[in-house]
Design an enzyme around this catalytic site. Structure first.
Site, PDB file in Angstrom:
ATOM      1  N   ARG A 168       1.138  -1.562  -0.010  1.00 54.50           N
ATOM      2  CA  ARG A 168      -0.168  -0.098   0.393  1.00 54.50           C
ATOM      3  C   ARG A 168       0.573   1.373   0.214  1.00 54.50           C
ATOM      4  O   ARG A 168       0.043   2.195   0.319  1.00 54.50           O
ATOM      5  CB  ARG A 168      -0.855   0.552   0.874  1.00 54.50           C
ATOM      6  CG  ARG A 168      -2.004  -1.087   0.816  1.00 54.50           C
ATOM      7  CD  ARG A 168      -3.153  -1.272   0.137  1.00 54.50           C
ATOM      8  NE  ARG A 168      -3.889  -1.679   0.293  1.00 54.50           N
ATOM      9  CZ  ARG A 168      -3.801  -3.659  -0.363  1.00 54.50           C
ATOM     10  NH1 ARG A 168      -2.460  -3.130  -0.524  1.00 54.50           N
ATOM     11  NH2 ARG A 168      -4.890  -3.876   0.160  1.00 54.50           N
ATOM     12  N   SER A 241     -11.091  -0.056   2.941  1.00 55.91           N
ATOM     13  CA  SER A 241     -10.382  -0.281   4.266  1.00 55.91           C
ATOM     14  C   SER A 241     -10.075   1.294   5.179  1.00 55.91           C
ATOM     15  O   SER A 241      -8.771   1.878   3.808  1.00 55.91           O
ATOM     16  CB  SER A 241      -9.485  -1.376   4.407  1.00 55.91           C
ATOM     17  OG  SER A 241      -9.261  -2.276   3.547  1.00 55.91           O
ATOM     18  N   GLU A 337      -5.215   4.467   5.875  1.00 56.01           N
ATOM     19  CA  GLU A 337      -5.186   4.344   4.287  1.00 56.01           C
ATOM     20  C   GLU A 337      -5.322   5.284   3.331  1.00 56.01           C
ATOM     21  O   GLU A 337      -4.241   5.455   2.485  1.00 56.01           O
ATOM     22  CB  GLU A 337      -5.674   2.964   4.097  1.00 56.01           C
ATOM     23  CG  GLU A 337      -5.273   2.669   2.876  1.00 56.01           C
ATOM     24  CD  GLU A 337      -5.726   0.824   2.533  1.00 56.01           C
ATOM     25  OE1 GLU A 337      -5.479   0.437   2.581  1.00 56.01           O
ATOM     26  OE2 GLU A 337      -6.540   1.290   1.000  1.00 56.01           O
TER      27      GLU A 337
HETATM   28  C1  LIG Z   1     -15.753  -0.194  -1.521  1.00 52.60           C
HETATM   29  C2  LIG Z   1     -14.374   0.477  -1.921  1.00 52.60           C
HETATM   30  C3  LIG Z   1     -12.974  -1.354  -1.753  1.00 52.60           C
HETATM   31  C4  LIG Z   1     -12.246  -0.635  -1.932  1.00 52.60           C
HETATM   32  N1  LIG Z   1     -10.741  -2.053  -2.119  1.00 52.60           N
HETATM   33  C5  LIG Z   1      -9.633  -1.697  -2.327  1.00 52.60           C
HETATM   34  C6  LIG Z   1      -8.796  -2.296  -1.922  1.00 52.60           C
HETATM   35  O1  LIG Z   1      -9.279  -4.125  -2.882  1.00 52.60           O
HETATM   36  N2  LIG Z   1      -7.283  -2.703  -2.379  1.00 52.60           N
HETATM   37  C7  LIG Z   1      -7.038  -1.870  -2.986  1.00 52.60           C
HETATM   38  O2  LIG Z   1      -5.337  -1.036  -2.529  1.00 52.60           O
HETATM   39  N3  LIG Z   1      -7.747  -0.398  -2.163  1.00 52.60           N
HETATM   40  C8  LIG Z   1      -9.045   0.035  -2.483  1.00 52.60           C
HETATM   41  N4  LIG Z   1     -10.249   1.036  -2.167  1.00 52.60           N
HETATM   42  C9  LIG Z   1      -9.665   2.077  -2.488  1.00 52.60           C
HETATM   43  C10 LIG Z   1      -9.232   3.261  -3.703  1.00 52.60           C
HETATM   44  O3  LIG Z   1     -10.046   2.171  -4.547  1.00 52.60           O
HETATM   45  C11 LIG Z   1      -7.634   2.778  -4.175  1.00 52.60           C
HETATM   46  O4  LIG Z   1      -6.980   3.508  -3.336  1.00 52.60           O
HETATM   47  C12 LIG Z   1      -7.953   3.245  -5.806  1.00 52.60           C
HETATM   48  O5  LIG Z   1      -7.261   3.142  -6.199  1.00 52.60           O
HETATM   49  C13 LIG Z   1      -8.306   4.988  -5.613  1.00 52.60           C
HETATM   50  O6  LIG Z   1      -8.580   4.800  -7.394  1.00 52.60           O
HETATM   51  P1  LIG Z   1      -8.790   6.753  -7.505  1.00 52.60           P
HETATM   52  O7  LIG Z   1      -9.012   7.024  -8.713  1.00 52.60           O
HETATM   53  O8  LIG Z   1     -10.638   7.346  -6.927  1.00 52.60           O
HETATM   54  O9  LIG Z   1      -8.462   7.621  -6.367  1.00 52.60           O
HETATM   55  P2  LIG Z   1      -8.562   9.074  -5.221  1.00 52.60           P
HETATM   56  O10 LIG Z   1      -9.155   8.582  -3.883  1.00 52.60           O
HETATM   57  O11 LIG Z   1      -8.825  10.387  -6.628  1.00 52.60           O
HETATM   58  O12 LIG Z   1      -6.956   9.545  -4.977  1.00 52.60           O
HETATM   59  C14 LIG Z   1      -5.976   8.741  -4.254  1.00 52.60           C
HETATM   60  C15 LIG Z   1      -4.899   9.749  -4.079  1.00 52.60           C
HETATM   61  O13 LIG Z   1      -4.075   8.969  -5.487  1.00 52.60           O
HETATM   62  C16 LIG Z   1      -3.566  10.620  -5.640  1.00 52.60           C
HETATM   63  N5  LIG Z   1      -4.093  10.240  -7.621  1.00 52.60           N
HETATM   64  C17 LIG Z   1      -4.968   9.733  -7.785  1.00 52.60           C
HETATM   65  N6  LIG Z   1      -4.687   9.608  -9.454  1.00 52.60           N
HETATM   66  C18 LIG Z   1      -3.800  10.497  -9.485  1.00 52.60           C
HETATM   67  C19 LIG Z   1      -3.014  10.981 -11.066  1.00 52.60           C
HETATM   68  N7  LIG Z   1      -3.329  10.589 -12.240  1.00 52.60           N
HETATM   69  N8  LIG Z   1      -1.722  11.172 -10.731  1.00 52.60           N
HETATM   70  C20 LIG Z   1      -1.195  11.399  -9.073  1.00 52.60           C
HETATM   71  N9  LIG Z   1      -2.086  11.173  -8.331  1.00 52.60           N
HETATM   72  C21 LIG Z   1      -3.119  10.625  -8.487  1.00 52.60           C
HETATM   73  C22 LIG Z   1      -4.666  11.219  -4.924  1.00 52.60           C
HETATM   74  O14 LIG Z   1      -4.237  12.651  -5.669  1.00 52.60           O
HETATM   75  C23 LIG Z   1      -4.701  11.119  -3.731  1.00 52.60           C
HETATM   76  O15 LIG Z   1      -3.814  11.047  -3.615  1.00 52.60           O
HETATM   77  C24 LIG Z   1     -11.414   0.474  -1.989  1.00 52.60           C
HETATM   78  C25 LIG Z   1     -12.233   1.984  -1.958  1.00 52.60           C
HETATM   79  C26 LIG Z   1     -13.608   1.437  -1.468  1.00 52.60           C
HETATM   80  C27 LIG Z   1     -14.604   2.638  -2.186  1.00 52.60           C
END
Ligand SMILES: Cc1cc2nc3c(=O)[nH]c(=O)nc-3n(C[C@H](O)[C@H](O)[C@H](O)COP(=O)(O)OP(=O)(O)OC[C@H]3O[C@@H](n4cnc5c(N)ncnc54)[C@H](O)[C@@H]3O)c2cc1C
Length: 344
Positions: A168, A241, A337
């Protein structure tokens, strides 16, 4: 090509954070093309404002007023760079929906990502915390990451080693807001092995014939298991999480086992083990607890929830109580996280 930079003032982000908090960005700019990024970053620097990137908002805790410029990552494409006998190389836009991409790979018989089905968010965010689920981490399939380096004002290509991936974690978490990821290059080997050693998957396939364990079957299994256990953010606000599973030394694990024989752990390396943070939180009596507008999910204590009307302060208050109690009971620190943003 020259781009006009016209960020939108007071932009509502309620639909763009899966906790469903009422959030307003001081300035926001949709980014469907990578070439806009240097212009946007220059605009923020000239205005003396901070900037950040938002993908699907499924791993962030945002304040009511988000200062500075928020780049809304909308670069959406999937490109097959090579389809060789040994592997397939794909280049995918940072704004592409992660789950849609995983489904696309399976539809095209490119296998390997099926264990990571149904993780919300975008492809560009996948390297940030090295997303992982059901025994697989995305780092295993990432070849390189294309990004704009806001520190040096240069386009860069980061190798897997440059990304410094771990559980992570990555360089992108060490140096937040430095890199704007525009595309990720994936290598999917043609030799495929099912990965079902994770307990939920082992149980799911317990009575199936070995040749029934195909990549699409694993995708369906992961889909079914996740829908049963995790709240759908469209219905109940959450970021998955809320805490990482703590990694402790095997020595500390042995001493904890003396006191808590049923403690849930998984081997992490020869010297360290990972504890199930959900089990620790459950044992402290937080499962299904509601505190004002926020709470702890009734099926998975690792997930904090928001059912409307709440804010980041309330959620972080609950998270702090959980961290304190777990520390007092087990002597173990829980690390948050998602990325926490403040109003400063
Ligand atoms: C129901 C649920 C289940 C989940 N299950 C998991 C799981 O099983 N495993 C897991 O690892 N995670 C899980 N997650 C967490 C999440 O889905 C992941 O971390 C996902 O990759 C986040 O993507 P996002 O586009 O929504 O990022 P965001 O929430 O928009 O951003 C997260 C971080 O990444 C940065 N970021 C995003 N895009 C970019 C980019 N293009 N360039 C630079 N920085 C960037 C943002 O600035 C921020 O700091 C879960 C979340 C939910 C709601």
């Amino acid at each position: 090509m020259n781009f006009d930079c016209k960020p939108l003032a007071n932009y509502p982000l309620r639909e763009r954070n899966t906790l469903g908090f009422d959030v307003v960005a001081q300035w926001a700019l949709p980014i469907p093309q990578a070439e806009q990024i240097p212009v946007a970053i220059r605009w923020a620097k000239n205005a003396g404002l901070p900037h950040r990137v938002l993908g699907g908002g499924s791993n962030v805790v945002l304040p009511a007023q988000l200062p500075g410029l928020t780049l809304l990552m909308d670069i959406d494409f999937i490109e097959v760079l090579e389809n060789l006998a040994a592997k397939t190389r794909l280049r995918v836009g940072a704004g592409t929906n992660w789950h849609a991409f995983v489904r696309w790979t399976l539809d095209h018989s490119f296998l390997g990502l099926e264990n990571l089905a149904l993780i919300p968010g975008t492809v560009g965010a996948a390297p940030i915390q090295n997303i992982g689920a059901y025994g697989v981490e995305v780092k295993e399939y990432i070849d390189t990451v294309e990004a704009y380096d806001c520190q040096t004002n240069q386009w860069v290509t980061l190798s897997r080693t440059d990304c410094r991936f771990s559980y992570r974690h990555s360089v992108f978490k060490d140096e937040p807001n430095r890199f704007v990821i525009t595309a990720v290059i994936f290598d999917l080997p043609k030799v495929w092995q099912p990965r079902i050693s994770y307990a939920d998957l082992t149980n799911y396939f317990a009575n199936r014939a070995v040749d029934a364990i195909t990549a699409p079957a694993i995708f369906d299994a992961v889909y079914a298991i996740r829908t049963q256990k995790l709240p759908d953010p469209k219905v109940i606000g959450n970021v998955g999480s809320f805490f990482q599973n703590p990694v402790i030394s095997n020595q500390q694990l042995q001493s904890l086992k003396g006191q808590f024989p049923r403690i849930v752990s998984y081997p992490e390396s020869a010297t360290h083990s990972k504890l199930a943070a959900g089990w620790l939180i459950d044992q402290c009596g937080f499962k299904a607890m509601q505190m004002g507008n926020v709470g702890v999910h009734d099926k998975q204590a690792l997930v904090l929830t928001h059912r409307g009307g709440g804010n980041a302060g309330e959620l972080l208050g609950l998270a702090g109580q959980i961290q304190k109690k777990v520390k007092e009971t087990f002597g173990v620190e829980l690390t948050v996280e998602p990325m926490i943003y403040s109003e400063q």
